[in-house]
Design a protein around this motif. Sequence first.
Motif, short mmCIF file in Angstrom:
data_model
loop_
_atom_site.label_atom_id
_atom_site.label_comp_id
_atom_site.label_asym_id
_atom_site.label_seq_id
_atom_site.Cartn_x
_atom_site.Cartn_y
_atom_site.Cartn_z
N LEU A 6 4.90 -0.90 -1.74
CA LEU A 6 4.76 -1.15 -3.17
C LEU A 6 4.47 -2.63 -3.40
O LEU A 6 3.68 -2.99 -4.26
CB LEU A 6 6.05 -0.76 -3.91
CG LEU A 6 6.07 -1.14 -5.39
CD1 LEU A 6 5.13 -0.25 -6.18
CD2 LEU A 6 7.49 -1.03 -5.96
N ILE A 7 5.11 -3.48 -2.57
CA ILE A 7 4.96 -4.93 -2.71
C ILE A 7 4.25 -5.49 -1.49
O ILE A 7 4.65 -5.22 -0.35
CB ILE A 7 6.34 -5.61 -2.85
CG1 ILE A 7 7.14 -4.99 -3.99
CG2 ILE A 7 6.18 -7.11 -3.04
CD1 ILE A 7 8.59 -5.45 -4.03
N CYS A 38 12.32 -1.60 -2.54
CA CYS A 38 10.94 -1.09 -2.52
C CYS A 38 10.33 -1.29 -1.13
O CYS A 38 10.63 -2.29 -0.46
CB CYS A 38 10.08 -1.82 -3.55
SG CYS A 38 10.70 -1.70 -5.25
N TYR A 64 7.66 -2.61 1.45
CA TYR A 64 6.89 -3.85 1.32
C TYR A 64 6.17 -4.16 2.62
O TYR A 64 6.44 -3.58 3.68
CB TYR A 64 7.81 -5.01 0.95
CG TYR A 64 8.83 -5.38 2.00
CD1 TYR A 64 8.52 -6.27 3.03
CD2 TYR A 64 10.11 -4.83 1.98
CE1 TYR A 64 9.45 -6.61 4.00
CE2 TYR A 64 11.05 -5.15 2.95
CZ TYR A 64 10.71 -6.05 3.96
OH TYR A 64 11.64 -6.38 4.92
N GLY A 121 -0.44 -3.31 -1.23
CA GLY A 121 0.62 -2.99 -2.17
C GLY A 121 0.14 -2.71 -3.58
O GLY A 121 -0.96 -3.11 -3.99
N GLU A 122 0.99 -2.05 -4.33
CA GLU A 122 0.73 -1.79 -5.74
C GLU A 122 0.80 -3.10 -6.53
O GLU A 122 0.13 -3.26 -7.55
CB GLU A 122 1.73 -0.77 -6.29
CG GLU A 122 1.45 -0.30 -7.69
CD GLU A 122 0.14 0.47 -7.81
OE1 GLU A 122 -0.43 0.48 -8.91
OE2 GLU A 122 -0.30 1.05 -6.79
N ARG A 153 7.28 -4.59 -14.65
CA ARG A 153 7.75 -3.29 -15.14
C ARG A 153 7.74 -3.22 -16.66
O ARG A 153 7.79 -2.12 -17.24
CB ARG A 153 9.15 -3.02 -14.60
CG ARG A 153 9.17 -2.79 -13.08
CD ARG A 153 10.51 -2.34 -12.56
NE ARG A 153 10.46 -2.02 -11.14
CZ ARG A 153 10.99 -2.77 -10.18
NH1 ARG A 153 11.61 -3.91 -10.49
NH2 ARG A 153 10.90 -2.41 -8.92
N SER A 193 -0.95 -7.07 -10.40
CA SER A 193 -1.03 -5.63 -10.22
C SER A 193 -2.23 -5.28 -9.35
O SER A 193 -3.13 -6.09 -9.12
CB SER A 193 -1.14 -4.95 -11.57
OG SER A 193 -2.41 -5.22 -12.17
N ARG A 194 -2.25 -4.04 -8.88
CA ARG A 194 -3.36 -3.58 -8.04
C ARG A 194 -4.70 -3.70 -8.78
O ARG A 194 -5.70 -4.06 -8.20
CB ARG A 194 -3.09 -2.13 -7.63
CG ARG A 194 -4.23 -1.38 -6.97
CD ARG A 194 -4.84 -2.13 -5.80
NE ARG A 194 -3.86 -2.61 -4.85
CZ ARG A 194 -4.16 -3.38 -3.80
NH1 ARG A 194 -5.41 -3.75 -3.58
NH2 ARG A 194 -3.23 -3.78 -2.98
#
Length: 336
Positions: free
Chosen positions: A8-9, A38, A40, A91-92, A116, A166-167
Motif C-alpha cells: 500500500l505504501i 499496512c 509496504y 504502492g497505492e 485518508r 497518491s497513485r
Amino acid sequence: MGRSPAPLISVVVPMHNEGANITPFYERMTHVLEGTGCPYEIVCVNDGSRDDTLDRLVALHEQDDRIKVIDLSRNFGKEIALTAGLDYALGEVVVPIDADLQDPPELIHDLLAKWREGYDVVYATRLTREGESAPKKLTALLFYRVIQRISPTAIPPDTGDFRLMSRQVVEALRGVREHHRFMKGLFSWVGFKQTSIHYHREPRFAGQSSFNYWRLWNFAIEGITSFSIVPLQVASYAGFLIALLAILYAGYRVIVTLLYGNAVAGYPSLMVMISFLGGAQLMALGIIGEYIGRIYNESKHRPLYFVRTSFGMDENLTVLSRVVPRQLPQTLEYRN
C-alpha cells in the motif's frame, strides 16, 4: 521468505554515499511503517555511490524482501534518481524521503491521515531547519520566495521532496519525461488536491550533504528556468530600458554640442558606457543560452537513466513498460 503482499505504501529513497545512514534509517523507517499496519516496500535508488551504500542495501534486501534496490549505471543526480524510484514504486501511495533522517519518518502517520481525508498530495513544510548554516537557510528562503513570485506554478515555499502522493499523481508524474527536472515544481505542476503539514527539520544523522553551494546555485537555476520565462522577459525589458537611456543620452550630447561645442572630452564616460552595454548584452545572451541549452538537451530524447542492476524488481519492470508511453524515452536495465 515468502512473497510480500502488494504494497500500500512505497517509500522512495534516492541515495548517494549514504552508507553511514542506511542502518539507522532502515531501523527507524521499518518501525514507523510496521506501526501503520499496512503492507509496504522501501525502494532504494543507489545513484552512483562511491562508498559501501550498494553493499549495505543488498545485504538489507537479502534479509528483508520489502527492501527493493535499484543501482543506476552512474551518478545521474538526485532529481533523476528520485524519478527512477517513482517509476519503479508499486504502492497505492508513494512517499519520497532522504536517507539522512533530516525528515522524520514518524510524520508518515500524519501524511497517511491527510490522504485518508481525500487529499492526493500531502507535502511537509519546514518550520525550522536544524543543523544548517545561516547562509544556506537565507539562500533557501530567498530562492523559494523568488520562484514563488516569478513562476505561474504555485510552488509551496520551505517544502522539499518529502511528501505523500497518491497513485494517480505518481502515474501523472511518470508521463513527464523531461530531462531538466525540478521535482518540487513538477509535484505542484501536475495539480490534484493538495494540502500540507508542518514540522521541524532535524540535523543530518551522519555524513555530509553532497549539495555544496555551487550545486545549490545550479539547482536554483534549474528550477527557475524550468518553471519561469521571467529571466527572458527581464533581459528584454533591460534591453529596451538601456536602448531608451542610450537615445536620451545621445539627445543630451547633441544639445550640449550645439550649445557649447565639442571639446573632444568624455573618454572615461565613453568607456564606461561601452563596458556597461557590453556587459548587459553578454548577460542577456547568457540568459538566452541557458534556455537554448535546455532545448538542445531535450531535443536529444535520451533516456533519463540506465539501471545497472536491481534487486527485487522483476515485477516492476513489466509495470514500467506499461506506464511510460513508447514514444517517450524508455528506461533500460542491464543485468549482470
